[in-house]
Design a protein around this motif. Sequence first.
Motif, mmCIF file in Angstrom:
data_model
loop_
_atom_site.group_PDB
_atom_site.id
_atom_site.type_symbol
_atom_site.label_atom_id
_atom_site.label_comp_id
_atom_site.label_asym_id
_atom_site.label_seq_id
_atom_site.Cartn_x
_atom_site.Cartn_y
_atom_site.Cartn_z
ATOM 1 N N GLU A 12 0.874 -1.099 0.017
ATOM 2 C CA GLU A 12 -0.019 0.056 -0.090
ATOM 3 C C GLU A 12 0.908 1.255 -0.128
ATOM 4 O OE1 GLU A 12 -3.874 2.020 0.851
ATOM 5 O OE2 GLU A 12 -3.655 -0.109 1.326
ATOM 6 N N ASP A 13 1.908 1.291 0.768
ATOM 7 C CA ASP A 13 2.826 2.536 0.803
ATOM 8 C C ASP A 13 3.860 2.758 -0.495
ATOM 9 O OD1 ASP A 13 4.288 0.313 1.981
ATOM 10 O OD2 ASP A 13 5.443 1.502 3.217
ATOM 11 N N LYS A 14 3.696 1.743 -1.066
ATOM 12 C CA LYS A 14 4.746 1.595 -2.177
ATOM 13 C C LYS A 14 3.900 2.106 -3.496
ATOM 14 C CE LYS A 14 8.391 1.074 0.075
ATOM 15 N NZ LYS A 14 9.547 2.138 0.187
ATOM 16 N N LYS A 15 2.636 2.000 -3.556
ATOM 17 C CA LYS A 15 1.951 2.063 -4.827
ATOM 18 C C LYS A 15 2.447 3.291 -5.589
ATOM 19 C CE LYS A 15 -2.776 2.286 -6.385
ATOM 20 N NZ LYS A 15 -4.266 2.420 -6.025
ATOM 21 N N PHE A 16 2.441 4.543 -5.107
ATOM 22 C CA PHE A 16 2.784 5.789 -5.982
ATOM 23 C C PHE A 16 4.319 5.423 -6.526
ATOM 24 C CE2 PHE A 16 5.050 9.770 -6.474
ATOM 25 C CZ PHE A 16 4.135 10.242 -7.273
ATOM 26 N N GLN A 17 5.068 4.748 -5.852
ATOM 27 C CA GLN A 17 6.478 4.637 -6.396
ATOM 28 C C GLN A 17 6.532 3.599 -7.563
ATOM 29 O OE1 GLN A 17 9.114 3.194 -3.317
ATOM 30 N NE2 GLN A 17 11.090 2.775 -4.638
ATOM 31 N N PHE A 18 5.665 2.420 -7.231
ATOM 32 C CA PHE A 18 5.497 1.342 -8.261
ATOM 33 C C PHE A 18 5.024 1.921 -9.727
ATOM 34 C CE2 PHE A 18 2.335 -1.341 -10.163
ATOM 35 C CZ PHE A 18 3.074 -2.384 -10.775
ATOM 36 N N LEU A 19 3.901 2.952 -9.272
ATOM 37 C CA LEU A 19 3.540 3.492 -10.580
ATOM 38 C C LEU A 19 4.393 4.421 -11.086
ATOM 39 C CD1 LEU A 19 -0.542 3.837 -9.194
ATOM 40 C CD2 LEU A 19 0.450 2.254 -10.984
ATOM 41 N N GLU A 21 7.743 4.369 -11.366
ATOM 42 C CA GLU A 21 8.572 3.636 -12.209
ATOM 43 C C GLU A 21 8.203 2.965 -13.450
ATOM 44 O OE1 GLU A 21 12.147 0.578 -11.307
ATOM 45 O OE2 GLU A 21 11.566 2.090 -9.672
ATOM 46 N N ILE A 22 7.055 2.264 -13.220
ATOM 47 C CA ILE A 22 6.374 1.334 -14.302
ATOM 48 C C ILE A 22 6.049 2.434 -15.545
ATOM 49 C CG2 ILE A 22 4.011 0.984 -13.582
ATOM 50 C CD1 ILE A 22 4.629 -2.003 -14.219
ATOM 51 N N GLN A 23 5.447 3.536 -15.042
ATOM 52 C CA GLN A 23 4.893 4.328 -16.443
ATOM 53 C C GLN A 23 5.847 4.722 -17.416
ATOM 54 O OE1 GLN A 23 1.787 5.145 -17.144
ATOM 55 N NE2 GLN A 23 2.852 5.893 -18.889
ATOM 56 N N GLU A 24 7.106 4.886 -16.757
ATOM 57 C CA GLU A 24 8.274 5.096 -17.800
ATOM 58 C C GLU A 24 8.738 4.102 -18.633
ATOM 59 O OE1 GLU A 24 12.778 7.219 -17.748
ATOM 60 O OE2 GLU A 24 11.980 6.257 -15.815
ATOM 61 N N LEU A 25 8.577 2.582 -18.051
ATOM 62 C CA LEU A 25 8.967 1.542 -18.767
ATOM 63 C C LEU A 25 7.911 1.396 -19.782
ATOM 64 C CD1 LEU A 25 10.185 -1.310 -18.955
ATOM 65 C CD2 LEU A 25 8.795 -2.045 -17.100
ATOM 66 N N ILE A 26 6.433 1.564 -19.342
ATOM 67 C CA ILE A 26 5.473 1.013 -20.344
ATOM 68 C C ILE A 26 5.630 2.214 -21.756
ATOM 69 C CG2 ILE A 26 3.033 1.460 -20.807
ATOM 70 C CD1 ILE A 26 2.690 0.808 -17.691
ATOM 71 N N SER A 27 5.940 3.544 -21.317
ATOM 72 C CA SER A 27 6.219 4.389 -22.587
ATOM 73 C C SER A 27 7.195 4.027 -23.344
ATOM 74 C CB SER A 27 6.469 5.968 -21.686
ATOM 75 O OG SER A 27 5.109 6.206 -21.065
ATOM 76 N N GLU A 42 -5.524 -2.032 -13.005
ATOM 77 C CA GLU A 42 -5.443 -2.194 -11.592
ATOM 78 C C GLU A 42 -6.832 -3.079 -11.445
ATOM 79 O OE1 GLU A 42 -5.308 0.245 -7.445
ATOM 80 O OE2 GLU A 42 -5.221 1.209 -9.396
ATOM 81 N N SER A 43 -6.503 -3.859 -10.618
ATOM 82 C CA SER A 43 -7.686 -4.803 -10.318
ATOM 83 C C SER A 43 -8.781 -4.064 -9.355
ATOM 84 C CB SER A 43 -7.478 -6.048 -8.998
ATOM 85 O OG SER A 43 -8.445 -6.548 -8.779
ATOM 86 N N ILE A 44 -10.156 -4.246 -9.797
ATOM 87 C CA ILE A 44 -11.288 -3.463 -9.111
ATOM 88 C C ILE A 44 -11.593 -4.407 -7.871
ATOM 89 C CG2 ILE A 44 -12.005 -2.176 -10.985
ATOM 90 C CD1 ILE A 44 -14.431 -4.274 -11.070
ATOM 91 N N ASN A 45 -11.043 -5.738 -7.861
ATOM 92 C CA ASN A 45 -11.387 -6.312 -6.728
ATOM 93 C C ASN A 45 -10.693 -6.733 -5.356
ATOM 94 O OD1 ASN A 45 -14.078 -7.505 -8.054
ATOM 95 N ND2 ASN A 45 -12.818 -8.659 -9.330
ATOM 96 N N VAL A 46 -9.334 -6.458 -6.000
ATOM 97 C CA VAL A 46 -8.202 -6.660 -4.994
ATOM 98 C C VAL A 46 -7.255 -5.240 -4.987
ATOM 99 C CG1 VAL A 46 -6.182 -8.039 -4.311
ATOM 100 C CG2 VAL A 46 -8.249 -9.119 -5.389
#
Length: 96
Positions: A12-19, A21-27, A42-46
């Motif tokens: 939970e506390d690393k979600k922003f960091q994950f997103l 870093e992964i955005q640059e990789l995706i682009s 992102e899952s809507i259930n979990v």
Amino acid sequence: MIIVNAKFYIKEDKKFQFLNEIQELISFSKKEAGCIEYSLYESINVQNEFVMIENWESMETIEKHNSNPLLVKFAQNIGDYSLKKPVLHIVEMKED
């Protein structure tokens, strides 16, 4: 076509960091030769569960992608934001 699904379980506390870093990789990955699709959902259930869906022309294009410096960095850092090890599924779709 090769389909790759990578499931991530993020702290939970690393979600922003994950997103971030992964955005640059995706682009960057979307611009690579042989990349058909590269999207994160992102899952809507979990809460804090994500899946990366990748479609590639061939295994050779995935192998080249695997040497992408952003992917290498991401793979090295994934343990910092994961609750558990990512789950990877790879399927080859044969065209008739």
